[in-house]
Design a protein around this motif. Sequence first.
Motif, mmCIF file in Angstrom:
data_model
loop_
_atom_site.group_PDB
_atom_site.id
_atom_site.type_symbol
_atom_site.label_atom_id
_atom_site.label_comp_id
_atom_site.label_asym_id
_atom_site.label_seq_id
_atom_site.Cartn_x
_atom_site.Cartn_y
_atom_site.Cartn_z
ATOM 1 N N SER A 45 0.847 -1.205 0.000
ATOM 2 C CA SER A 45 0.000 0.000 0.000
ATOM 3 C C SER A 45 0.874 1.244 0.000
ATOM 4 O O SER A 45 0.564 2.229 -0.682
ATOM 5 N N ASP B 164 10.801 3.245 6.139
ATOM 6 C CA ASP B 164 10.396 1.912 6.596
ATOM 7 C C ASP B 164 11.378 1.460 7.679
ATOM 8 O O ASP B 164 12.586 1.663 7.552
ATOM 9 N N HIS C 146 4.613 -7.397 4.135
ATOM 10 C CA HIS C 146 4.004 -8.714 3.964
ATOM 11 C C HIS C 146 3.795 -9.060 2.492
ATOM 12 O O HIS C 146 3.760 -10.232 2.125
ATOM 13 N N LEU D 240 9.071 5.033 12.322
ATOM 14 C CA LEU D 240 8.168 6.097 12.784
ATOM 15 C C LEU D 240 8.048 6.046 14.297
ATOM 16 O O LEU D 240 7.782 4.987 14.867
ATOM 17 N N GLN E 295 3.995 -6.044 12.104
ATOM 18 C CA GLN E 295 2.829 -5.139 12.063
ATOM 19 C C GLN E 295 2.492 -4.824 13.517
ATOM 20 O O GLN E 295 1.676 -5.486 14.140
ATOM 21 N N GLU F 271 2.341 0.626 15.109
ATOM 22 C CA GLU F 271 3.043 1.870 15.442
ATOM 23 C C GLU F 271 2.439 3.062 14.707
ATOM 24 O O GLU F 271 2.340 4.154 15.261
ATOM 25 N N GLU G 143 -3.537 -2.366 5.520
ATOM 26 C CA GLU G 143 -4.065 -2.974 6.734
ATOM 27 C C GLU G 143 -4.120 -1.995 7.909
ATOM 28 O O GLU G 143 -4.685 -2.324 8.951
ATOM 29 N N LEU H 277 -3.867 -8.036 -0.932
ATOM 30 C CA LEU H 277 -3.147 -7.111 -1.799
ATOM 31 C C LEU H 277 -4.042 -6.106 -2.517
ATOM 32 O O LEU H 277 -3.711 -4.921 -2.593
HETATM 33 C C1 LIG Z 1 2.480 -15.177 3.959
HETATM 34 C C2 LIG Z 1 1.458 -14.230 3.403
HETATM 35 C C3 LIG Z 1 0.823 -14.544 2.201
HETATM 36 C C4 LIG Z 1 -0.117 -13.670 1.658
HETATM 37 N N1 LIG Z 1 -0.639 -13.949 0.424
HETATM 38 C C5 LIG Z 1 -1.505 -13.067 -0.136
HETATM 39 C C6 LIG Z 1 -1.989 -13.256 -1.477
HETATM 40 O O1 LIG Z 1 -1.567 -14.163 -2.202
HETATM 41 N N2 LIG Z 1 -2.907 -12.393 -1.950
HETATM 42 C C7 LIG Z 1 -3.358 -11.355 -1.220
HETATM 43 O O2 LIG Z 1 -4.212 -10.617 -1.697
HETATM 44 N N3 LIG Z 1 -2.869 -11.096 0.018
HETATM 45 C C8 LIG Z 1 -1.943 -11.915 0.572
HETATM 46 N N4 LIG Z 1 -1.425 -11.658 1.809
HETATM 47 C C9 LIG Z 1 -1.812 -10.424 2.501
HETATM 48 C C10 LIG Z 1 -1.076 -9.210 1.933
HETATM 49 O O3 LIG Z 1 0.257 -9.558 1.655
HETATM 50 C C11 LIG Z 1 -1.128 -8.066 2.938
HETATM 51 O O4 LIG Z 1 -2.470 -7.818 3.284
HETATM 52 C C12 LIG Z 1 -0.524 -6.796 2.380
HETATM 53 O O5 LIG Z 1 0.731 -7.050 1.808
HETATM 54 C C13 LIG Z 1 -0.416 -5.745 3.469
HETATM 55 O O6 LIG Z 1 0.146 -4.602 2.914
HETATM 56 P P1 LIG Z 1 0.321 -3.258 3.772
HETATM 57 O O7 LIG Z 1 1.020 -2.313 2.884
HETATM 58 O O8 LIG Z 1 -0.965 -2.840 4.359
HETATM 59 O O9 LIG Z 1 1.226 -3.657 5.023
HETATM 60 P P2 LIG Z 1 2.622 -4.395 5.181
HETATM 61 O O10 LIG Z 1 2.890 -5.274 4.047
HETATM 62 O O11 LIG Z 1 2.612 -5.002 6.530
HETATM 63 O O12 LIG Z 1 3.695 -3.223 5.129
HETATM 64 C C14 LIG Z 1 3.894 -2.360 6.208
HETATM 65 C C15 LIG Z 1 5.303 -1.814 6.172
HETATM 66 O O13 LIG Z 1 5.408 -0.844 7.204
HETATM 67 C C16 LIG Z 1 6.643 -1.012 7.870
HETATM 68 N N5 LIG Z 1 6.496 -0.479 9.228
HETATM 69 C C17 LIG Z 1 5.787 -0.989 10.252
HETATM 70 N N6 LIG Z 1 5.917 -0.199 11.333
HETATM 71 C C18 LIG Z 1 6.712 0.836 10.971
HETATM 72 C C19 LIG Z 1 7.220 1.983 11.651
HETATM 73 N N7 LIG Z 1 6.955 2.246 12.942
HETATM 74 N N8 LIG Z 1 8.012 2.847 10.963
HETATM 75 C C20 LIG Z 1 8.332 2.617 9.660
HETATM 76 N N9 LIG Z 1 7.894 1.539 8.983
HETATM 77 C C21 LIG Z 1 7.085 0.664 9.624
HETATM 78 C C22 LIG Z 1 6.915 -2.501 7.812
HETATM 79 O O14 LIG Z 1 8.296 -2.777 7.960
HETATM 80 C C23 LIG Z 1 6.363 -2.875 6.438
HETATM 81 O O15 LIG Z 1 7.354 -2.829 5.451
HETATM 82 C C24 LIG Z 1 -0.469 -12.497 2.361
HETATM 83 C C25 LIG Z 1 0.155 -12.193 3.569
HETATM 84 C C26 LIG Z 1 1.122 -13.040 4.094
HETATM 85 C C27 LIG Z 1 1.799 -12.670 5.378
#
Ligand SMILES: Cc1cc2nc3c(=O)[nH]c(=O)nc-3n(C[C@H](O)[C@H](O)[C@H](O)COP(=O)(O)OP(=O)(O)OC[C@H]3O[C@@H](n4cnc5c(N)ncnc54)[C@H](O)[C@@H]3O)c2cc1C
Length: 578
Positions: free
Chosen positions: A57, A76, A84, A212, A280, A283, A517, A527
């Motif tokens: 995202s 990050d 994830h 952060l 996750q 924070e 998320e 995703l």
């Molecule tokens: C094993 C696995 C398989 C999956 N397979 C699928 C799939 O095939 N299809 C699908 O649709 N979904 C799938 N999902 C779900 C999907 O991957 C996630 O819902 C999505 O990637 C979440 O994206 P996000 O950007 O919200 O958060 P995240 O991917 O969690 O990214 C958050 C980022 O913020 C960073 N962060 C956290 N706290 C801080 C802070 N205080 N300061 C700075 N940075 C910080 C983290 O390091 C991370 O890089 C899967 C998830 C997992 C774990």
Amino acid sequence: MGKKQKELVSRRDFLKKGAAAGAGVAALTGLGFKEAKASEAKFDRVADVVVVGAGVSGLAAAVHARDNGASVIVVDSNFDIGGHGMLSGGRVILGGGTSLQKKFNIQDSADKIFLDHTRPGSRVDRYNDRNIVRAFADNNVATFEFLLENGVKFPDKAPDVSGGAAPRLQIAVVAPGGLTVTINGRNGSGVVRPLEASARKKGVEFLLLHKLTGIVREEPTSGRTLGITVTNQGNTLNIQANKGVIIATGGHTGNVEFRRMFDPRLTEEYQQAGEPYTLQNAEGEQAALAIGASLGDTANQTNEGGLAITKTVHIGCRGGYQNLKWNPKSPVFQRAGASGLTVEDWQDLIMVNQLGVRFWNELDGSYDFYAACLGSVVLDGGKTRLGGPIWAIFDADAVKREYWVPNPPNVDLNGYFFAADTIEELAAKINNPYQKRPMPPSALKETVAKYNSYVDAGSDPDFKRPTPKYKIQTPPFYAAWSTPILHDTLAGLRVNAKYQVIDRHFQVIPGLYATGESASGFAMHGLAKCLVSGYIAGAEAAQEASVARPLAMSVGFGNSNGRSLLSSNKPDSIRKLG
Ligand SMILES: Cc1cc2nc3c(=O)[nH]c(=O)nc-3n(C[C@H](O)[C@H](O)[C@H](O)COP(=O)(O)OP(=O)(O)OC[C@H]3O[C@@H](n4cnc5c(N)ncnc54)[C@H](O)[C@@H]3O)c2cc1C
């Protein structure tokens, strides 16, 4: 004019005049921050849009903000990009009439998507915020084409069915380059790496290992969002956002107390899918709550509809989420500890709680199974109820049937896998930080004997497991960690359809966005939801009116020790395991 009013006016004046009014920040608030005097607080860096979190995202938000003319910094806390999404299966469910759907004559529309995700008959869909689903539906096609434009590759074949009114599932092609690029060889790398490459090419700057710690707002809980505070290797850095801050930190499943606001059963023993690559830890949410944000659509987290909790499928390791088997050659394998023994047939084992007692039909994977895992332990004659570790118990015959090799790196001998020649010895060996009471050897012996008698009888009167098949009788005997794993965060910061964060007085917090998320409103797994929210928020933030542009020039770059914190944009210098 009273003192407080004067202060307010001078702070606003500062914001209007920028650096000329003094190099300061009106208020530093958020996680671990107290209000700071303007003279003490300086911005070290500046960008129009500051994205917190380089998961899918955050990446979509960063690229789309840049496409809309904004300068962008992404921070990050991890040593690398992707969150994830990097470990995900890359299964992207986007439709509504995409070019790929059209190519294969698939009829779909935004309205069909909207109706699919607001179905009253579905627990996952019925609580969704209809305005947010509308925005998601209306931006599906644009987000899909955006992925293609930014290098994400999908096989040239018709999208697959995915539970909606039209086939919308396509799986990204794994990024080339081996495990240092893909981390665990998963298709999700095919979403992450192209977006990262495109972002870098377009001039997005990444600050990795920057965590952060607070959000800077004009006043502690009112006024415009001005930027963020991060820490990097012991140094503190303030980053100004001329237009907007986007919280994309991925949710709260790794924060025990935060997740227990939604479900008090989720004590510390439940691990999180996606660990140990990224955490996750709520924070972003906590920093936003500290400046007045609210949570939204909280029912989604607990309605037992979405993928909030899952069964461990790779047993005997700490992180055995079903779709993620850790590759021993992964650069983060040491953190993962082991890859687990993959269960093909649940008939090969029984599951017991920390007291050595069966509690449910092991073949089940429903929310009732999880409820039993989370609450089958009754202690002190009925005064206490607990969840705790769940152990799979099996014997040498099961190992043969499953073709398991019960040694490292498949199993984690540091508290997640035990072997012994008798059942009683096995129970006595079980020792793990989450095992609050020793497992009584006699209890486990009795459980196994009873289960073996059910195999003889051909039925399980306790939990109705269909036709118990195999006795547990041939040494050595094994106990493998199989405690449930938390997966999606399904509720977060309250947002509107532009992904602007809403405060506790139900007003927009100017300049603050939340995506993926970390955002509320929509219980869809994964995703697609995260990508679309980033796509929308990136453009919205880029189109905000700008605040004090000259500030960066007056404050300059550097931390309080005078050392430059200008990030290197070179992958080699930043992709070091933190
Ligand atoms: C094993 C696995 C398989 C999956 N397979 C699928 C799939 O095939 N299809 C699908 O649709 N979904 C799938 N999902 C779900 C999907 O991957 C996630 O819902 C999505 O990637 C979440 O994206 P996000 O950007 O919200 O958060 P995240 O991917 O969690 O990214 C958050 C980022 O913020 C960073 N962060 C956290 N706290 C801080 C802070 N205080 N300061 C700075 N940075 C910080 C983290 O390091 C991370 O890089 C899967 C998830 C997992 C774990």
